[in-house]
Design a protein around this motif. Sequence first.
Motif, PDB file in Angstrom:
ATOM      1  N   GLY A  64      -8.715   8.440  -3.449  1.00 16.46           N
ATOM      2  CA  GLY A  64      -9.755   7.921  -4.127  1.00 16.46           C
ATOM      3  C   GLY A  64     -10.604   6.454  -2.233  1.00 16.46           C
ATOM      4  N   GLN A 124      -4.762   9.743  -6.006  1.00 16.67           N
ATOM      5  CA  GLN A 124      -6.210  10.429  -6.743  1.00 16.67           C
ATOM      6  C   GLN A 124      -6.692  10.278  -4.980  1.00 16.67           C
ATOM      7  N   TYR A 163       0.924  -1.538   0.068  1.00 16.52           N
ATOM      8  CA  TYR A 163      -0.640  -0.481   0.203  1.00 16.52           C
ATOM      9  C   TYR A 163       1.277   0.921  -0.001  1.00 16.52           C
ATOM     10  N   GLU A 207      -7.861   4.197  -2.262  1.00 14.77           N
ATOM     11  CA  GLU A 207      -7.872   3.367  -3.276  1.00 14.77           C
ATOM     12  C   GLU A 207      -7.292   3.619  -4.172  1.00 14.77           C
ATOM     13  N   GLY A 208      -6.902   3.144  -4.889  1.00 13.74           N
ATOM     14  CA  GLY A 208      -5.914   3.130  -6.517  1.00 13.74           C
ATOM     15  C   GLY A 208      -4.738   4.200  -6.588  1.00 13.74           C
ATOM     16  N   ALA A 209      -4.266   4.897  -5.520  1.00 16.59           N
ATOM     17  CA  ALA A 209      -4.039   5.915  -5.244  1.00 16.59           C
ATOM     18  C   ALA A 209      -2.060   5.314  -5.044  1.00 16.59           C
ATOM     19  N   ILE A 269      -0.304   7.888 -10.354  1.00 20.10           N
ATOM     20  CA  ILE A 269      -1.231   7.987  -9.998  1.00 20.10           C
ATOM     21  C   ILE A 269      -1.857   8.556  -8.840  1.00 20.10           C
TER      22      ILE A 269
END
Length: 484
Positions: free
Chosen positions: A173, A171, A154, A161-163, A169
């Motif tokens: 999330g 974002q 992580y 999430e998804g960052a 990336i």
Amino acid sequence: MTVSRRDLIKGGTLGLLGAGFLGRVDRVAALQNPAVGLTDTLKTQASGVSESLFLKPQPGEEGPPAPADYDRLPLAWNKRTVQRFKDLLAERDIEAFMVRNPLNTIYLTGYWHTTTERPEATFMNRDDDDPWFLYPGLDRDLVRSWWFGGGKMYFDFKHAEGAFPHEGIVQQGKSVDLFRFLLEGIRSHGIQGNRIGLDGELYPSELAKVKEILPGIEFVDVSDILIGMRQVKTPEELALWRRAYVYFDRAHAFARDYIMTHGTDITDYEVKVATELWSNDQLYQDLDLADGAVHHGVRSGVRIGVRAGPVTAVPHPNQPYYNKIGRGMALQIAGIAQVGGYGHENYRPFIIADNKGEFDPHMQHLWNVSRHCCDMQRDLSVEGVTCSQVAYQIHKYQVEQGVQDFVYHRPAHGAGVEGHQAPWLALGDYTMMRRNMCFSEEPGLYDPDHGCGFNWSDTVVVGKETGYRMSRVPYSEEWCWIKL
């Protein structure tokens, strides 16, 4: 503009040593050359007089072992240790394990890392050759370059999430539940059997997530197996422990020489800083640091604490150690030293003679009683005796000597890579001592009304016929009763 020697000194680490030190080093001939550094100057303070007083090995003694010639436990040791752990788990019909305590990860895998609020975990099946990790992004290079069999990363705590900014990336999330994230990771990795050994217990909320994500899987608390393994040291651990004490003993000698040389012109803080700089310079020159490469020199260093006067009368002071060393005082040289994470405490309490060159009778009594208690602990620390029995004998002796008013704590605690480790040399701990368990040695006595206290420490290793100490620093009047 000409830069003076004093300007050079003030601009560097020497400023930490205080103005008093500046006046003295100005008289050191080596400093007539401004190119000479502080560590070179401190080498002139190591007279070697105190080192000549170290205790010599005795024929037939049970220990300590010869110091290791390695800087950390080799990976082969960790692989053997993991196999021992797996074999013990198999006796309970457990074919996989997960540990979340970083100390257990370090012990099993040798993956040394800094612990923060960021959760991490280590998972292995019985047939896995390499460990699987949950880890944060800032440790990705460390974990992948050691013993690594995959894992789930992580970005940071709290993870969106998804960052993954390091992958471009960025974002905002949903905040990720990292325990669910962990369970999903080991599910993807694959689980052998239907029972996972865990170094602790799960909260009810965590159990609900296990039931949802890993139906049919039971987590079993096996922390007793791990602490049992960690308490009884292997020969490789003890040898590395002894190596740390080689440098620790020399640090004690340096500090004593420094005090004997400079007398009442210095503070306890100055002795601490000078000793730490000198001793760590000795240590780090001997380690294979590979020009700063990761996994080299892990958890190695000497930390010194020196306190003079009334601060010695408080077991755990909340004030700084900054006092001018004076005659008629109690003084303590203490600290912790480690090489590759192994090593422990080493304390010696001093009595400084008064202006007439005499030693206070009350201080002598407290010092002598506490020293005898140290010898009692060493002699009583044998396999098959309970911790409570040893504590009882020591406390009983203290009362018989009339010093009960000055007793503030148990005689000792277990010792491990985390410092304080179970079991405890306490009246209420009935753990049976096992050979190669390690303990501190602290039957301290404290008299705040008279502004003096005497606390010792060392590593006492449980033996077959008697315990033994890791340090070669004497427990003698010659070493600890000094005239300035």
